[in-house]
Design an enzyme around this catalytic site. Structure first.
Site, PDB file in Angstrom:
ATOM      1  N   ASN A  98     -42.963  55.288  57.104  1.00  0.00           N
ATOM      2  CA  ASN A  98     -43.734  55.155  58.372  1.00  0.00           C
ATOM      3  C   ASN A  98     -44.390  54.216  57.898  1.00  0.00           C
ATOM      4  O   ASN A  98     -45.627  55.289  58.049  1.00  0.00           O
ATOM      5  CB  ASN A  98     -43.684  56.643  58.957  1.00  0.00           C
ATOM      6  CG  ASN A  98     -44.522  56.572  60.870  1.00  0.00           C
ATOM      7  OD1 ASN A  98     -44.898  55.210  60.750  1.00  0.00           O
ATOM      8  ND2 ASN A  98     -45.737  57.239  60.466  1.00  0.00           N
ATOM      9  N   TRP A  99     -44.552  53.039  57.574  1.00  0.00           N
ATOM     10  CA  TRP A  99     -46.321  52.447  57.645  1.00  0.00           C
ATOM     11  C   TRP A  99     -47.229  52.777  59.230  1.00  0.00           C
ATOM     12  O   TRP A  99     -48.069  51.798  58.055  1.00  0.00           O
ATOM     13  CB  TRP A  99     -45.686  50.636  57.952  1.00  0.00           C
ATOM     14  CG  TRP A  99     -44.857  50.462  56.780  1.00  0.00           C
ATOM     15  CD1 TRP A  99     -43.966  51.300  55.821  1.00  0.00           C
ATOM     16  CD2 TRP A  99     -44.018  49.531  56.651  1.00  0.00           C
ATOM     17  NE1 TRP A  99     -42.717  50.771  55.015  1.00  0.00           N
ATOM     18  CE2 TRP A  99     -42.884  48.965  55.199  1.00  0.00           C
ATOM     19  CE3 TRP A  99     -44.158  47.800  56.486  1.00  0.00           C
ATOM     20  CZ2 TRP A  99     -42.534  48.526  54.768  1.00  0.00           C
ATOM     21  CZ3 TRP A  99     -43.771  46.955  56.023  1.00  0.00           C
ATOM     22  CH2 TRP A  99     -42.739  46.892  54.877  1.00  0.00           C
ATOM     23  N   GLU A 112     -49.263  62.236  65.783  1.00  0.00           N
ATOM     24  CA  GLU A 112     -50.569  60.562  66.694  1.00  0.00           C
ATOM     25  C   GLU A 112     -50.797  60.210  67.725  1.00  0.00           C
ATOM     26  O   GLU A 112     -50.928  59.929  68.214  1.00  0.00           O
ATOM     27  CB  GLU A 112     -50.631  59.426  64.700  1.00  0.00           C
ATOM     28  CG  GLU A 112     -51.023  59.997  63.594  1.00  0.00           C
ATOM     29  CD  GLU A 112     -50.602  59.479  62.820  1.00  0.00           C
ATOM     30  OE1 GLU A 112     -50.030  58.925  62.845  1.00  0.00           O
ATOM     31  OE2 GLU A 112     -51.013  60.447  61.200  1.00  0.00           O
ATOM     32  N   GLU A 122     -42.582  68.238  61.172  1.00  0.00           N
ATOM     33  CA  GLU A 122     -44.035  67.419  60.519  1.00  0.00           C
ATOM     34  C   GLU A 122     -45.745  68.038  60.533  1.00  0.00           C
ATOM     35  O   GLU A 122     -45.758  68.248  62.287  1.00  0.00           O
ATOM     36  CB  GLU A 122     -44.166  66.037  60.515  1.00  0.00           C
ATOM     37  CG  GLU A 122     -43.241  65.187  60.773  1.00  0.00           C
ATOM     38  CD  GLU A 122     -44.063  63.445  60.625  1.00  0.00           C
ATOM     39  OE1 GLU A 122     -43.701  62.829  59.228  1.00  0.00           O
ATOM     40  OE2 GLU A 122     -44.461  63.053  61.414  1.00  0.00           O
ATOM     41  N   GLY A 149     -51.099  63.165  56.396  1.00  0.00           N
ATOM     42  CA  GLY A 149     -52.101  62.463  56.180  1.00  0.00           C
ATOM     43  C   GLY A 149     -53.147  62.766  55.174  1.00  0.00           C
ATOM     44  O   GLY A 149     -54.523  62.682  54.938  1.00  0.00           O
ATOM     45  N   SER A 155     -47.505  64.597  53.615  1.00  0.00           N
ATOM     46  CA  SER A 155     -48.236  63.987  52.939  1.00  0.00           C
ATOM     47  C   SER A 155     -46.620  64.166  51.658  1.00  0.00           C
ATOM     48  O   SER A 155     -46.984  64.487  50.842  1.00  0.00           O
ATOM     49  CB  SER A 155     -48.892  65.365  52.264  1.00  0.00           C
ATOM     50  OG  SER A 155     -49.851  64.751  53.212  1.00  0.00           O
ATOM     51  N   GLY A 162     -45.260  58.397  54.488  1.00  0.00           N
ATOM     52  CA  GLY A 162     -45.977  57.835  55.696  1.00  0.00           C
ATOM     53  C   GLY A 162     -47.277  57.193  54.682  1.00  0.00           C
ATOM     54  O   GLY A 162     -46.558  56.368  54.107  1.00  0.00           O
TER      55      GLY A 162
HETATM   56  P1  PGA Z   1     -47.769  61.416  55.855  1.00  0.00           P
HETATM   57  O1  PGA Z   1     -47.895  60.801  57.207  1.00  0.00           O
HETATM   58  O2  PGA Z   1     -47.009  61.164  54.392  1.00  0.00           O
HETATM   59  O3  PGA Z   1     -49.258  59.944  55.147  1.00  0.00           O
HETATM   60  O4  PGA Z   1     -48.519  62.575  55.908  1.00  0.00           O
HETATM   61  C1  PGA Z   1     -46.448  60.945  57.149  1.00  0.00           C
HETATM   62  C2  PGA Z   1     -46.100  60.823  58.786  1.00  0.00           C
HETATM   63  O5  PGA Z   1     -46.686  61.114  59.065  1.00  0.00           O
HETATM   64  O6  PGA Z   1     -45.236  60.060  59.572  1.00  0.00           O
END
Ligand code: PGA
Length: 251
Positions: free
Chosen positions: A9-10, A97, A167, A173, A213, A234
């Protein structure tokens, strides 16, 4: 039986030029990957260019969101049909998000799931609790509520055509991955929910992936858990070397 799925997921990263560079490196490294199903989800602006590059490749294309209408006066929206046209096979829906910053609700996620499926896209439906809810001890309740809300239609065919991503919001993040045991417990809950609704067959077929993460260093431990079928990645998907190591977690 369930093929592992690693999706990048960019988010709001990469210009078209940067996307092309990253995908060129991924194609070079992963051209013969068979075990893991690989998906990259660039921003909308890069979908067309990346889609063209991925024609005939083992790497598949996904988008990060869509609207539920096919076309019309919906300024700023992108329809599942447009995603399909750009070469997408997957679409992430209900990411935390989008829930937090763009007013996404379980109800709108449900509408988007139906619209995406009608276009033949595979939705990656995200659920997850906040730190506050985890500390209150109501994680299971929150996950069930999200699943019931997103899949209100109670149609077995719909669930079978989707991937679910667990998630935990507090792990996205933040560099704070859920422990394998924490993730496995929620994955088991999601599978139990699927079994209660549609029986053992549907629960066994459902792919449930983990996100939050994930890095090249943590993926092995996560994938060792029985009910975890892959990862939504991410930050660590923005770099070719780290994403390739995650895809090849089994080596
Ligand atoms: P992250 O994001 O790996 O940067 O924690 C994962 C996501 O939100 O899909």
């Amino acid at each position: 039986m369930r093929r592992p799925l690693i999706a990048g997921n960019w988010k709001m990263h990469k210009t078209v030029g940067e996307a092309i560079e990253l995908v060129a490196a991924l194609k070079r490294e992963l051209y013969d990957e068979r075990k893991t199903e690989i998906v990259v989800c660039p921003p909308f602006t890069a979908l067309g260019a990346v889609g063209e590059m991925l024609e005939g490749s083992v790497i598949r294309l996904g988008a990060q969101d869509c609207y539920w209408e096919t076309e019309g006066a919906y300024t700023g929206a992108v329809s599942p049909r447009m995603l399909r046209d750009a070469g997408c096979a997957f679409v992430i829906l209900g990411h935390s998000e989008r829930r937090r910053s763009f007013g996404e609700t379980n109800e709108t996620v449900g509408r988007k799931i139906a619209a995406a499926l009608a276009e033949g896209l595979t939705p990656i439906v995200c659920v997850g609790e906040t730190l506050e809810k985890r500390e209150q001890g109501v994680t299971d309740e929150i996950i069930r509520k999200q699943l019931d809300g997103c899949f209100a239609a109670r149609d077995e065919g719909v669930l079978r055509a989707c991937v679910i991503a667990y998630e935990p919001v507090w792990a996205i993040g933040t560099g704070r991955t859920a422990t394998s045991a924490q993730a496995a417990a929620v994955h088991a809950l999601i599978r139990m929910w699927a079994r209660e609704r549609h029986g053992q067959g549907a629960a066994d077929a459902l792919r449930v992936i983990y996100g939050g993460s994930v890095t090249a260093d943590t993926i092995k431990g996560i994938m060792r858990e029985d009910g975890i079928d892959g990862a939504l990645v991410g930050g660590a998907s923005l770099d070719a070397a780290s994403f390739c190591r995650i895809v090849r977690y089994y080596t």
